[in-house]
Design an enzyme around this catalytic site. Structure first.
Site, PDB file in Angstrom:
ATOM      1  N   PRO A 205      38.132  40.761  30.883  1.00  0.00           N
ATOM      2  CA  PRO A 205      36.740  40.321  31.008  1.00  0.00           C
ATOM      3  C   PRO A 205      36.584  39.381  32.192  1.00  0.00           C
ATOM      4  CG  PRO A 205      37.845  39.106  29.266  1.00  0.00           C
ATOM      5  CD  PRO A 205      38.809  40.167  29.719  1.00  0.00           C
ATOM      6  N   ASN A 210      38.856  33.830  36.469  1.00  0.00           N
ATOM      7  CA  ASN A 210      39.379  35.012  37.173  1.00  0.00           C
ATOM      8  C   ASN A 210      38.380  35.643  38.139  1.00  0.00           C
ATOM      9  OD1 ASN A 210      37.637  36.596  35.608  1.00  0.00           O
ATOM     10  ND2 ASN A 210      39.234  37.251  34.191  1.00  0.00           N
ATOM     11  N   ARG A 233      35.039  44.622  35.698  1.00  0.00           N
ATOM     12  CA  ARG A 233      33.860  43.976  36.263  1.00  0.00           C
ATOM     13  C   ARG A 233      34.033  43.868  37.772  1.00  0.00           C
ATOM     14  NH1 ARG A 233      32.067  45.355  32.403  1.00  0.00           N
ATOM     15  NH2 ARG A 233      31.030  44.273  30.686  1.00  0.00           N
ATOM     16  N   ASP A 257      35.138  51.848  39.529  1.00  0.00           N
ATOM     17  CA  ASP A 257      33.994  52.236  38.714  1.00  0.00           C
ATOM     18  C   ASP A 257      32.970  51.108  38.672  1.00  0.00           C
ATOM     19  OD1 ASP A 257      32.698  54.158  36.959  1.00  0.00           O
ATOM     20  OD2 ASP A 257      33.052  52.718  35.347  1.00  0.00           O
ATOM     21  N   GLU A 262      26.866  46.459  42.669  1.00  0.00           N
ATOM     22  CA  GLU A 262      26.396  47.591  41.889  1.00  0.00           C
ATOM     23  C   GLU A 262      25.054  47.372  41.203  1.00  0.00           C
ATOM     24  OE1 GLU A 262      28.234  47.142  37.426  1.00  0.00           O
ATOM     25  OE2 GLU A 262      29.382  48.267  38.884  1.00  0.00           O
ATOM     26  N   HIS A 294      29.817  53.359  37.402  1.00  0.00           N
ATOM     27  CA  HIS A 294      29.946  52.591  36.150  1.00  0.00           C
ATOM     28  C   HIS A 294      29.877  53.549  34.959  1.00  0.00           C
ATOM     29  CE1 HIS A 294      29.471  48.268  34.590  1.00  0.00           C
ATOM     30  NE2 HIS A 294      29.883  49.024  33.592  1.00  0.00           N
TER      31      HIS A 294
END
Length: 328
Positions: A205, A210, A233, A257, A262, A294
């Site tokens: 996540p 991060n 993400r 993806d 995006e 996505h």
């Protein structure tokens, strides 16, 4: 319970309407538009709104929802980094999500990206359609016997790890909370995973800690000709640093993806748009990069699970019995 469903696509409507037959106490109205400060006002008179991973659930939007009497936000996804949770708590808004729907769907797509970009399937498909059967520019590598580095071994990361093991790969991983049931994984420090992985796949996540974990420094640690895949993400990757690494021939292939830019593209048809200064366009210009829309979650089984869990969340809220682990 009345729910206003934002950014409804045909596949959403079909999936939710099929499940809705079993929930007599719930009504759903569907909107083409996604939620924002202006469209949030349309939720007046509704008990809940249903939004997706790319929806704007910032503080100003939540304030409008609260003013219009909405008490529940239903996320038809696992991620919730698009929600201002502090503001939601302050306003007394309940936020429920779908913590797990089909981890195998996402993991299978991650491996599809890895294999496709490795073997240049995207290039070969176009060449053969033009009767070009040359093998120039199509050289791949064997994954068998190589090392897969998995970042995050929750349900999706675990599924990806099992797929990699099935390919005959050595599997190493980093996770703050190692999964003891995955006894075939060698858990290592994050830098070690970056250094040793021939394939690095992100399954964690997005957190403050991060954000941009893939950057110039961590890319420099990686092996030359590494394959990088991100189905988690977009903000886990510093796109400018990634592009610099691609131009420096660091990567054999990159499969994305999700990506930082995006939000304006995801699930939309932009065929007629010219994106001259777009980061997405820059990524798509490289022959060893594949970008998908996505879609890692997008299987029949996953959509059925998302619809069912979302409606169960709504029913649980109505009864005061919220399913364990679904509230954020």
């Amino acid at each position: 319970m009345k729910i206003l469903f934002y950014d409804a696509k045909k596949y959403d409507i079909d999936s939710f309407d099929k499940e809705l037959a079993d929930y007599a106490s719930i009504e759903i109205d569907y909107l083409d538009a996604d939620i924002n400060v202006r469209t949030a006002a349309l939720a007046k008179g509704y008990d809940a709104v249903c939004a997706f991973v790319s929806s704007d659930l910032s503080a100003p939007v939540l304030e409008v929802l609260h003013e219009e009497g909405v008490g529940l936000i239903l996320l038809r996804c696992a991620g919730f980094n698009n929600v201002n949770l502090e503001k939601a708590k302050e306003l007394g808004l309940t936020v429920l999500r779908v913590p797990g729907y089909s981890p195998e769907a996402v993991a299978e797509h991650a491996m599809t990206l890895a294999m496709s970009v490795n073997r240049r399937i995207h290039k070969e498909y176009i060449k053969v359609r033009e009767n070009n059967f040359s093998l120039e520019g199509l050289m791949g590598i064997n994954f068998y016997g190589k090392t897969a580095g998995i970042i995050g071994t929750g349900k999706i990361g675990a599924a990806m790890a099992r797929i990699c093991r099935g390919f005959g790969m050595r599997v190493i991983a980093y996770d703050k909370y190692p999964n003891p049931s995955l006894d075939f994984i060698e858990y290592k420090e994050l830098e070690e995973v970056f250094r040793e992985g021939d394939l690095i796949s992100l399954h964690c996540p997005l957190t403050i800690d991060n954000y941009h974990m893939i950057n110039a420094k961590t890319i420099s640690l990686m092996k030359d000709q590494v394959v990088l895949v991100n189905t988690s993400r977009g903000e886990l990757v510093d796109t400018d640093d990634l592009i610099a690494g691609i131009r420096a021939h660091k990567f054999h292939g990159v499969g994305l993806d999700v990506y930082e830019e995006e939000s304006g593209n995801v699930f939309e048809n932009r065929e007629a748009d010219i994106m001259e200064h777009s980061v997405t366009a820059r990524l798509l210009s490289f022959p060893n990069v594949i970008v998908t829309s996505h879609q890692a979650f997008f299987t029949e089984e996953a959509m059925e699970a998302i619809s069912h869990t979302t409606l169960e969340n709504a029913l649980g809220y109505e009864k005061g019995e919220i399913p364990t682990g679904n509230q954020v």
